[in-house]
Scaffold this active site. Sequence first.
Site, PDB file in Angstrom:
ATOM      1  N   MET A 182     -15.103  13.946 -19.001  1.00  0.00           N
ATOM      2  CA  MET A 182     -13.773  13.860 -18.381  1.00  0.00           C
ATOM      3  C   MET A 182     -13.906  13.028 -17.114  1.00  0.00           C
ATOM      4  SD  MET A 182     -12.079  17.648 -18.856  1.00  0.00           S
ATOM      5  CE  MET A 182     -13.484  18.614 -18.356  1.00  0.00           C
ATOM      6  N   ALA A 183     -13.289  11.841 -17.157  1.00  0.00           N
ATOM      7  CA  ALA A 183     -13.342  10.956 -15.988  1.00  0.00           C
ATOM      8  C   ALA A 183     -12.709  11.671 -14.811  1.00  0.00           C
ATOM      9  CB  ALA A 183     -12.604   9.661 -16.300  1.00  0.00           C
ATOM     10  N   GLN A 227     -21.522   8.081 -21.266  1.00  0.00           N
ATOM     11  CA  GLN A 227     -20.491   7.490 -22.118  1.00  0.00           C
ATOM     12  C   GLN A 227     -20.119   6.087 -21.644  1.00  0.00           C
ATOM     13  OE1 GLN A 227     -16.194   8.649 -22.232  1.00  0.00           O
ATOM     14  NE2 GLN A 227     -16.713   9.359 -24.284  1.00  0.00           N
ATOM     15  N   CYS A 280     -10.433   8.257 -25.892  1.00  0.00           N
ATOM     16  CA  CYS A 280      -9.580   8.367 -24.714  1.00  0.00           C
ATOM     17  C   CYS A 280      -8.247   7.657 -24.935  1.00  0.00           C
ATOM     18  CB  CYS A 280     -10.316   7.763 -23.520  1.00  0.00           C
ATOM     19  SG  CYS A 280      -9.529   8.158 -21.988  1.00  0.00           S
ATOM     20  N   LYS A 317     -17.468   9.333 -29.842  1.00  0.00           N
ATOM     21  CA  LYS A 317     -16.391  10.318 -29.679  1.00  0.00           C
ATOM     22  C   LYS A 317     -15.090   9.682 -30.129  1.00  0.00           C
ATOM     23  CE  LYS A 317     -14.431  13.548 -26.333  1.00  0.00           C
ATOM     24  NZ  LYS A 317     -13.194  12.910 -25.854  1.00  0.00           N
ATOM     25  N   ASN A 344     -13.738  19.363 -31.119  1.00  0.00           N
ATOM     26  CA  ASN A 344     -13.182  19.390 -29.759  1.00  0.00           C
ATOM     27  C   ASN A 344     -11.659  19.487 -29.811  1.00  0.00           C
ATOM     28  OD1 ASN A 344     -12.257  16.807 -27.556  1.00  0.00           O
ATOM     29  ND2 ASN A 344     -13.014  18.753 -26.787  1.00  0.00           N
ATOM     30  N   GLY A 345     -11.107  20.154 -28.798  1.00  0.00           N
ATOM     31  CA  GLY A 345      -9.658  20.227 -28.640  1.00  0.00           C
ATOM     32  C   GLY A 345      -9.161  21.652 -28.538  1.00  0.00           C
ATOM     33  N   GLY A 384     -13.440  20.840 -22.756  1.00  0.00           N
ATOM     34  CA  GLY A 384     -13.054  20.025 -21.605  1.00  0.00           C
ATOM     35  C   GLY A 384     -12.231  20.813 -20.613  1.00  0.00           C
TER      36      GLY A 384
HETATM   37  C1  LIG Z   1      -9.005  14.547 -16.875  1.00  0.00           C
HETATM   38  C2  LIG Z   1      -9.534  14.154 -18.221  1.00  0.00           C
HETATM   39  C3  LIG Z   1     -10.352  13.048 -18.317  1.00  0.00           C
HETATM   40  C4  LIG Z   1     -10.871  12.662 -19.565  1.00  0.00           C
HETATM   41  N1  LIG Z   1     -11.733  11.603 -19.628  1.00  0.00           N
HETATM   42  C5  LIG Z   1     -12.307  11.281 -20.820  1.00  0.00           C
HETATM   43  C6  LIG Z   1     -13.284  10.252 -20.889  1.00  0.00           C
HETATM   44  O1  LIG Z   1     -13.637   9.612 -19.896  1.00  0.00           O
HETATM   45  N2  LIG Z   1     -13.830   9.998 -22.102  1.00  0.00           N
HETATM   46  C7  LIG Z   1     -13.457  10.676 -23.239  1.00  0.00           C
HETATM   47  O2  LIG Z   1     -13.989  10.402 -24.311  1.00  0.00           O
HETATM   48  N3  LIG Z   1     -12.544  11.653 -23.184  1.00  0.00           N
HETATM   49  C8  LIG Z   1     -11.985  11.980 -22.015  1.00  0.00           C
HETATM   50  N4  LIG Z   1     -11.100  13.015 -21.958  1.00  0.00           N
HETATM   51  C9  LIG Z   1     -10.815  13.808 -23.173  1.00  0.00           C
HETATM   52  C10 LIG Z   1     -11.747  15.033 -23.259  1.00  0.00           C
HETATM   53  O3  LIG Z   1     -13.090  14.643 -23.398  1.00  0.00           O
HETATM   54  C11 LIG Z   1     -11.375  15.942 -24.460  1.00  0.00           C
HETATM   55  O4  LIG Z   1     -11.527  15.213 -25.636  1.00  0.00           O
HETATM   56  C12 LIG Z   1      -9.939  16.445 -24.375  1.00  0.00           C
HETATM   57  O5  LIG Z   1      -9.619  16.920 -23.078  1.00  0.00           O
HETATM   58  C13 LIG Z   1      -9.689  17.573 -25.407  1.00  0.00           C
HETATM   59  O6  LIG Z   1     -10.555  18.651 -25.181  1.00  0.00           O
HETATM   60  P1  LIG Z   1     -10.041  19.993 -24.407  1.00  0.00           P
HETATM   61  O7  LIG Z   1      -8.829  20.484 -25.125  1.00  0.00           O
HETATM   62  O8  LIG Z   1     -11.205  20.933 -24.495  1.00  0.00           O
HETATM   63  O9  LIG Z   1      -9.723  19.577 -23.014  1.00  0.00           O
HETATM   64  C14 LIG Z   1     -10.541  13.395 -20.731  1.00  0.00           C
HETATM   65  C15 LIG Z   1      -9.699  14.499 -20.619  1.00  0.00           C
HETATM   66  C16 LIG Z   1      -9.202  14.886 -19.385  1.00  0.00           C
HETATM   67  C17 LIG Z   1      -8.307  16.097 -19.308  1.00  0.00           C
END
Ligand SMILES: Cc1cc2nc3c(=O)[nH]c(=O)nc-3n(C[C@H](O)[C@H](O)[C@H](O)COP(=O)(O)O)c2cc1C
Length: 321
Positions: free
Chosen positions: A17-18, A70, A100, A139, A200-201, A224
């Site tokens: 998560m960026a 990543q 993303c 991913k 994931n999700g 995440g």
């Molecule tokens: C603030 C934020 C930043 C994210 N940045 C990235 C990223 O840099 N690369 C990526 O592949 N996914 C990114 N994601 C997506 C997450 O890795 C993840 O796939 C998504 O949040 C779903 O999972 P969750 O429901 O457990 O949060 C980001 C999500 C959030 C909320």
Amino acid sequence: MQIGPYKLSTPLLVAPMAGVTDRPFRTLCLRMGAGMAVSEMMSSNPRVWQSEKSLRRMDHAGETGIRSVQIAGADPELMAEAARFNVDQGAQIIDINMGCPAKKVNKKMAGSALLQYPQLVQEIVSAVVKAVTVPVTLKIRTGWDPDHRNGVHIARIAQECGIQALAVHGRTRACMYRGEAEYDTIRAIKQAVSIPVIANGDIDSPEKARFVLDYTGADAIMIGRAAQGRPWIFREIRHYLEQGTHPVPLHKDLEQAMIREHVDALHAFYGEVMGVRIARKHVGWYLKDSDAGRDFRSDFNAINEPELQLDSLQQYFANIA
Ligand SMILES: Cc1cc2nc3c(=O)[nH]c(=O)nc-3n(C[C@H](O)[C@H](O)[C@H](O)COP(=O)(O)O)c2cc1C
């Protein structure tokens, strides 16, 4: 769960998560029981590699656990170069971002926008796999919109090109973060390939973790948003997966000490000015479910000195005790 030579202690990953999964947060999640944490994404554009932000993201000094970095981009040659560069900086696994949906990433036609172009996916993945000797993971989302869930096709391409594990977020690009994640496509992907699949999700509890693992047949799960302000979720899920029961909750004193240590680590990692700002975001997440916390946050957010931030947290915890 094994990725190349790396064996995870538990099939539980921290999602990249960026702006969130920096080194202090990854370290904390690993301490709390996560098996691996993927770093924030690095652009494949070499012009930004010397920026303060990139240099900090590349700083793996003293990092515990498996270093998975990543990278994001759409040009196969630049992605190959970025992979080599990050391995030189200490990456032990390269993860390619095709998950993303962020506009900033997609405007440059990278992230999940790439799912519309399977030929380009193949070129990028092949170029990166050939460029480095470390394992490469990918991913993705389930597709680019609900009428085009081509996750199975992309997964087969990934496997043929040498990808060693595949994380799938159960939404399409068009879904952004709306609605609920669906796990049927992840299950279909798991059945279609033999490489490890990471589901994931929307996994936000031990029960949901168990359900998603069982339903999809995935080798691991990735968490995440549920870890924001709640890194001990890894402890809870790990215990539940291993023993089938809930662990004794962390003692409040321990939880509060951990929050203060996290804030302290952010100050050390980012320096005073940035550290204080970033700590506000995390403290906001830690206290979001408490009425007293909501009132405290406006005072906390007005503080500009690291020591005062720590003192005020201490005071807040003493007051609510
Ligand atoms: C603030 C934020 C930043 C994210 N940045 C990235 C990223 O840099 N690369 C990526 O592949 N996914 C990114 N994601 C997506 C997450 O890795 C993840 O796939 C998504 O949040 C779903 O999972 P969750 O429901 O457990 O949060 C980001 C999500 C959030 C909320």
